[in-house]
Structure formats: structure tokens, C-alpha cells
Motif scaffolding. Sequence first.
Motif, PDB file in Angstrom:
ATOM      1  N   ALA A 112      43.565  42.921  37.689  1.00 15.08           N
ATOM      2  CA  ALA A 112      42.428  42.155  37.558  1.00 15.08           C
ATOM      3  C   ALA A 112      41.306  43.104  37.823  1.00 15.08           C
ATOM      4  O   ALA A 112      40.456  42.879  37.007  1.00 15.08           O
ATOM      5  CB  ALA A 112      42.307  40.978  38.811  1.00 15.08           C
ATOM      6  N   ASP A 113      41.299  44.087  38.537  1.00 13.47           N
ATOM      7  CA  ASP A 113      40.081  45.103  38.820  1.00 13.47           C
ATOM      8  C   ASP A 113      40.197  45.786  37.461  1.00 13.47           C
ATOM      9  O   ASP A 113      38.826  45.949  37.188  1.00 13.47           O
ATOM     10  CB  ASP A 113      40.702  46.170  39.889  1.00 13.47           C
ATOM     11  CG  ASP A 113      40.757  45.315  41.428  1.00 13.47           C
ATOM     12  OD1 ASP A 113      39.938  44.484  41.497  1.00 13.47           O
ATOM     13  OD2 ASP A 113      41.232  45.728  42.309  1.00 13.47           O
ATOM     14  N   SER A 114      41.050  46.122  36.822  1.00 10.05           N
ATOM     15  CA  SER A 114      40.846  47.019  35.488  1.00 10.05           C
ATOM     16  C   SER A 114      40.333  46.222  34.432  1.00 10.05           C
ATOM     17  O   SER A 114      39.866  46.513  33.499  1.00 10.05           O
ATOM     18  CB  SER A 114      42.343  47.600  35.287  1.00 10.05           C
ATOM     19  OG  SER A 114      43.104  46.600  35.056  1.00 10.05           O
ATOM     20  N   CYS A 115      40.716  44.827  34.651  1.00 14.08           N
ATOM     21  CA  CYS A 115      39.924  43.858  33.514  1.00 14.08           C
ATOM     22  C   CYS A 115      38.904  43.353  33.688  1.00 14.08           C
ATOM     23  O   CYS A 115      38.059  42.683  32.979  1.00 14.08           O
ATOM     24  CB  CYS A 115      40.955  42.845  33.121  1.00 14.08           C
ATOM     25  SG  CYS A 115      42.553  43.566  32.548  1.00 14.08           S
ATOM     26  N   GLY A 116      38.297  43.695  35.052  1.00 18.54           N
ATOM     27  CA  GLY A 116      36.879  43.151  35.515  1.00 18.54           C
ATOM     28  C   GLY A 116      37.018  41.831  35.743  1.00 18.54           C
ATOM     29  O   GLY A 116      35.856  41.024  35.725  1.00 18.54           O
ATOM     30  N   LYS A 117      38.113  41.233  36.264  1.00 16.89           N
ATOM     31  CA  LYS A 117      38.127  39.722  36.416  1.00 16.89           C
ATOM     32  C   LYS A 117      38.657  39.457  37.962  1.00 16.89           C
ATOM     33  O   LYS A 117      39.498  38.451  37.923  1.00 16.89           O
ATOM     34  CB  LYS A 117      39.577  39.233  35.348  1.00 16.89           C
ATOM     35  CG  LYS A 117      39.185  39.214  34.042  1.00 16.89           C
ATOM     36  CD  LYS A 117      38.050  38.229  33.419  1.00 16.89           C
ATOM     37  CE  LYS A 117      37.743  38.373  32.143  1.00 16.89           C
ATOM     38  NZ  LYS A 117      38.921  37.896  31.095  1.00 16.89           N
ATOM     39  N   ARG A 118      38.477  40.232  38.731  1.00 17.35           N
ATOM     40  CA  ARG A 118      39.072  40.011  40.125  1.00 17.35           C
ATOM     41  C   ARG A 118      38.459  38.993  40.788  1.00 17.35           C
ATOM     42  O   ARG A 118      39.128  38.268  41.407  1.00 17.35           O
ATOM     43  CB  ARG A 118      38.678  41.365  41.198  1.00 17.35           C
ATOM     44  CG  ARG A 118      39.146  41.435  42.296  1.00 17.35           C
ATOM     45  CD  ARG A 118      40.728  41.474  42.238  1.00 17.35           C
ATOM     46  NE  ARG A 118      41.310  41.325  43.722  1.00 17.35           N
ATOM     47  CZ  ARG A 118      41.475  40.190  44.112  1.00 17.35           C
ATOM     48  NH1 ARG A 118      41.364  39.075  43.744  1.00 17.35           N
ATOM     49  NH2 ARG A 118      41.991  39.994  45.574  1.00 17.35           N
ATOM     50  N   SER A 119      37.217  38.557  40.243  1.00 20.22           N
ATOM     51  CA  SER A 119      36.611  37.051  40.865  1.00 20.22           C
ATOM     52  C   SER A 119      37.595  35.832  40.388  1.00 20.22           C
ATOM     53  O   SER A 119      37.175  34.817  40.777  1.00 20.22           O
ATOM     54  CB  SER A 119      35.217  37.094  40.339  1.00 20.22           C
ATOM     55  OG  SER A 119      34.757  37.122  39.237  1.00 20.22           O
ATOM     56  N   ALA A 120      38.159  36.156  39.421  1.00 16.44           N
ATOM     57  CA  ALA A 120      38.711  35.006  38.635  1.00 16.44           C
ATOM     58  C   ALA A 120      40.174  34.602  39.249  1.00 16.44           C
ATOM     59  O   ALA A 120      40.906  33.576  38.896  1.00 16.44           O
ATOM     60  CB  ALA A 120      39.063  35.438  37.196  1.00 16.44           C
ATOM     61  N   ILE A 121      40.788  35.510  40.164  1.00 14.68           N
ATOM     62  CA  ILE A 121      41.867  35.104  41.082  1.00 14.68           C
ATOM     63  C   ILE A 121      41.845  35.117  42.462  1.00 14.68           C
ATOM     64  O   ILE A 121      41.134  35.976  42.920  1.00 14.68           O
ATOM     65  CB  ILE A 121      43.166  36.040  40.539  1.00 14.68           C
ATOM     66  CG1 ILE A 121      43.015  37.540  40.904  1.00 14.68           C
ATOM     67  CG2 ILE A 121      43.389  36.004  38.795  1.00 14.68           C
ATOM     68  CD1 ILE A 121      44.185  38.402  40.619  1.00 14.68           C
TER      69      ILE A 121
END
Length: 203
Positions: A75-84
Motif C-alpha cells: 500500500a505504501d509503494s502504491c500510494g494507497k496506505r489511506s485506503a486500507i
Amino acid sequence: MVMGSERFVGQVRSLLKATGFNLFTRGPFALHCEMKLRKCLELPSAQGHVPTSHPSFASRLKRLREMVGIAKAAADSCGKRSAIQFEPEVPQGALVHCYLRGSAELIDAAHSRAIQSEGGLRVYSHLRGPGWHKLEGVEGFDNTRQHGNALGGEWHYFEWNCGEGNIALSDAEVSRAWTAFLNELPEPDSGPDRVPKLSLIHI
């Protein structure tokens, strides 16, 4: 144990007898449960040996914590940490709740595309619903607002467990599945722009 009037207890006894329920017929089920528990807890059997073909509770817990770490890194590498969001943040058992931000329709659609692109690797089996409105210790988690036209908040969760199947997945497979899914997952709407602003019309 059945509790109630004498007439009620008599009816239950008759029903159990009619269905073949007694200590003799249910004995194998109880024995099977005890064997499974011993395997999971790595307890010695009556013969004194510890089964090694079944993953223990400790090994399943350790592996699930590792996989949660892999998911967060993806998630960090995809820039989606706030999504999970995981509940609890660090698994305390061989099962953890994973919250995904967005509508169920968008989440499932993104997951389907990721499964196709990764040859069947999946992150979850099915979503179980919105879940809790608030998560203890998680600032900013708000699952009480309406998302689009569907009631139930902006988060949906699934249960991630570490059984005999999941524990066999490699780090690379877990990372690939999560990365593919998160890359397909749309950016979650957030902030005041999510809620339509109402204008007052003076007549």
C-alpha cells in the motif's frame, strides 16, 4: 444442556432420539475436534508425539503478521496506505479484519480486474459489509458517513485468516496480489467535497 419445563425437555429428548443424536453417534465429532485442537496448539497426542503436518496456532499467527506487513508495504509503494486499515493493527490471532475504503461495488470491481491480471491470485474471498463505525485507537476513521447512494459508510471489510492454504503463499505472491489489487483500486473520495453542498434559494 437444555433448560426449560419438563414437557419442553421431554420434547427435545424425543427430537434428539429421532435424529439419532446421542453420545455414541457424536463421539467421533468430539474426538475430531480434540485432535484438531491438539494439532493447532502443538499438544502431544496420547502416543506422546507432536503432529508436524498441520500449521500450529503460533506459526499461523506469525505468518499472518508477516503478510499484514507485506500488504502495508504494498500500500505504501502504491500510494494507497489511506485506503486500507487493519483491525487490530497488529493481529492477535490467526484472523484479522481488513477494512478497505470505498464502495463495495468499486472494491469488488477492482479486485476482479486484479485477479484476472495475476492469474487467479486474490486478496479476499468476499466483503462482509461496512463493519464498525469507529475503530479504537485509529484517528480519522469514520465509517458513519454515506458513500454515494449506498448506505453503510465509506469502508468495507473482509476477514483475512491464515489457514493451511494461505500460510503456504510466498512473500512474492502476497505482494503481487496486494499490489495488483491496490493499483486497480480507485482513489478514495475524502474531505468536504464528498458531501454535496446544499444551497439556499431565497424566494
